[in-house]
Enzyme design. Structure first.
Site, PDB file in Angstrom:
ATOM      1  CE  LYS A  74      12.980 -15.907   8.221  1.00 56.59           C
ATOM      2  NZ  LYS A  74      12.932 -17.063   7.591  1.00 56.59           N
ATOM      3  CG  ASP A 121       6.134  -6.429  -2.454  1.00 58.46           C
ATOM      4  OD1 ASP A 121       5.649  -5.465  -1.996  1.00 58.46           O
ATOM      5  OD2 ASP A 121       5.668  -7.415  -1.686  1.00 58.46           O
ATOM      6  CG  PHE A 166      -1.531   1.127   1.589  1.00 55.07           C
ATOM      7  CD1 PHE A 166      -2.401   2.038   0.825  1.00 55.07           C
ATOM      8  CD2 PHE A 166      -1.595   1.661   2.941  1.00 55.07           C
ATOM      9  CE1 PHE A 166      -2.555   3.345   1.062  1.00 55.07           C
ATOM     10  CE2 PHE A 166      -2.465   2.775   3.175  1.00 55.07           C
ATOM     11  CZ  PHE A 166      -2.896   3.605   2.162  1.00 55.07           C
ATOM     12  CE1 TYR A 218       4.141  -3.836  11.351  1.00 53.01           C
ATOM     13  CE2 TYR A 218       3.005  -2.564  12.864  1.00 53.01           C
ATOM     14  CZ  TYR A 218       3.727  -2.572  11.650  1.00 53.01           C
ATOM     15  OH  TYR A 218       3.524  -1.574  10.798  1.00 53.01           O
ATOM     16  CB  VAL A 237      13.837  -7.604   2.036  1.00 50.53           C
ATOM     17  CG1 VAL A 237      12.809  -7.444   2.946  1.00 50.53           C
ATOM     18  CG2 VAL A 237      15.119  -6.567   2.197  1.00 50.53           C
ATOM     19  NE  ARG A 248      -3.814  -1.623   7.466  1.00 46.96           N
ATOM     20  CZ  ARG A 248      -2.720  -1.523   6.911  1.00 46.96           C
ATOM     21  NH1 ARG A 248      -1.958  -0.693   7.768  1.00 46.96           N
ATOM     22  NH2 ARG A 248      -2.120  -1.701   5.635  1.00 46.96           N
ATOM     23  CE  LYS A 260      29.594  -1.270   7.206  1.00 43.30           C
ATOM     24  NZ  LYS A 260      29.998  -2.797   6.881  1.00 43.30           N
ATOM     25  CB  SER A 286       6.691  -5.162   7.537  1.00 42.41           C
ATOM     26  OG  SER A 286       5.920  -5.521   8.679  1.00 42.41           O
ATOM     27  N   GLY A 339       1.863  -7.673  -0.601  1.00 47.89           N
ATOM     28  CA  GLY A 339       1.839  -6.752  -1.607  1.00 47.89           C
ATOM     29  C   GLY A 339       1.014  -7.457  -2.779  1.00 47.89           C
TER      30      GLY A 339
END
Ligand code: UDP
Length: 312
Positions: free
Chosen positions: A92, A32, A12, A146, A58, A187, A106, A76, A37
């Site tokens: 994770k 993703d 989103f 979370y 990821v 939600r 980095k 996430s 997603g």
């Protein structure tokens, strides 16, 4: 030309960020794993010059060839229903995923922006919540997966900043809504709008006196871009400070949909925060940012999105 990576770019918020960066002339890498997603969110971007989609997790690995100026870590599960269904993945991606993102940044000397959350404040004992508050989180409750993942992610970001000198930002994002929310994500915004549009009862969890403060996606995206450009390493709350109870919010939805749905009661989820309202004075003074879109206007645009999605 800027080169940016958005993790969770098909989600989103991530998909709105990808779109905005493209509009501003950046080259955008969007990754993703598509567990929450969806390619539908980025269908208008796929195939465009300067846009690359990478299907990867990821948590395991992330790489982008060549230079990178910024990495925005938005991967996430983000709705309570999603992270309750995907507890291990949620932990994770906040922990291992954040580590991978920081390692990449980095290496590339890129700036990192972490999508953190108002959930780091848990069920807050101060109100409204400012960035100095350390929070009130139940680490072993169902939401802990979370909340603690994001708290760990913040700690990891600060460690890379202090220890390795990585240029970092932390956005503590409060409830955000708008087009491209997933209908079934559980939600309150998609639930109430879709219930109202189909004439079902609006499901009020608990007594409905708990409060939230809802920010429209376009305002949030403005805030994130400003934080990336003008912020510093300390966390910044991004959200709309108009606080409403869930009962009052249900009335807003009924009014704007013109629905005659009734309300029904369902149990309050475990550890559901009783109140939530951002103190946004820091975002105002540091970034010159504040939300501009009213709740009525934002909800109208979101209703239009769900109607259009249904007719497609
Ligand atoms: N909520 C509700 N009915 C629903 C979905 C959610 O009353 O169908 C409540 C939920 O208990 C919480 C608030 O609405 O108090 C916001 O829930 P949401 O899942 O949108 O996000 P949260 O702020 O809890 O992460």
């Amino acid at each position: 030309m800027k080169r940016v990576l958005v993790t969770g770019g098909a989600g989103f918020i991530g998909s709105h960020l990808c779109k905005r960066f493209l509009a501003e002339g950046a080259e955008v890498f969007c990754c993703d794993n598509l567990i929450t997603g969806s390619l539908t969110n980025i269908e208008e971007l796929l195939g465009k010059d300067r846009f690359t989609f990478l299907k990867l997790d990821v948590t395991n690995y992330v790489h982008v060839p060549g230079r990178l100026d910024a990495v925005l870590h938005f991967a996430s599960p983000a709705s309570p229903i999603d992270y309750l269904k995907l507890p291990i993945q949620t932990l994770k991606v906040g922990a291992l995923g954040t580590h991978k993102v920081l390692g990449l940044a980095k290496d590339k000397q890129a700036r990192v922006l972490l999508a953190s959350t108002s959930e780091v404040y848990g069920d807050p004992q101060i109100h409204p919540q400012n960035e100095d508050y350390w929070g009130h989180v139940n680490p072993i409750g169902p939401r802990g997966v979370y909340d603690e993942a994001k708290r760990f992610a913040e700690a990891m970001v600060m460690a890379y900043h202090r220890h390795h000198g990585v240029d970092t930002r932390i956005a503590r994002i409060f409830n955000t809504y708008g087009p491209r929310m997933r209908k079934g994500d559980g939600r309150v915004v998609p639930n109430f709008i879709n219930q109202a549009l189909t004439g079902e009862d609006l499901t009020i969890y608990g007594d409905g006196r708990q409060t939230r403060s809802f920010c429209f996606i376009d305002d949030l995206v403005d805030g994130i871009l400003l934080l990336l450009e003008k912020g510093d390493a300390d966390p910044v709350n991004l959200g709309n400070d108009l606080e409403v109870s869930i009962l009052d919010f249900a009335q807003v939805i009924l009014k704007l949909t013109g629905s005659s749905s009734k309300l029904c009661r369902e149990p309050l989820p475990v550890d559901d925060p009783k109140v939530r309202q951002p103190d946004i004075s820091k975002a105002k003074s540091l970034l010159g940012w504040e939300p501009r879109i009213s709740l009525d206007e934002g909800i109208k645009r979101t209703i239009a999105f769900f109607k259009e999605t249904e007719s497609r």
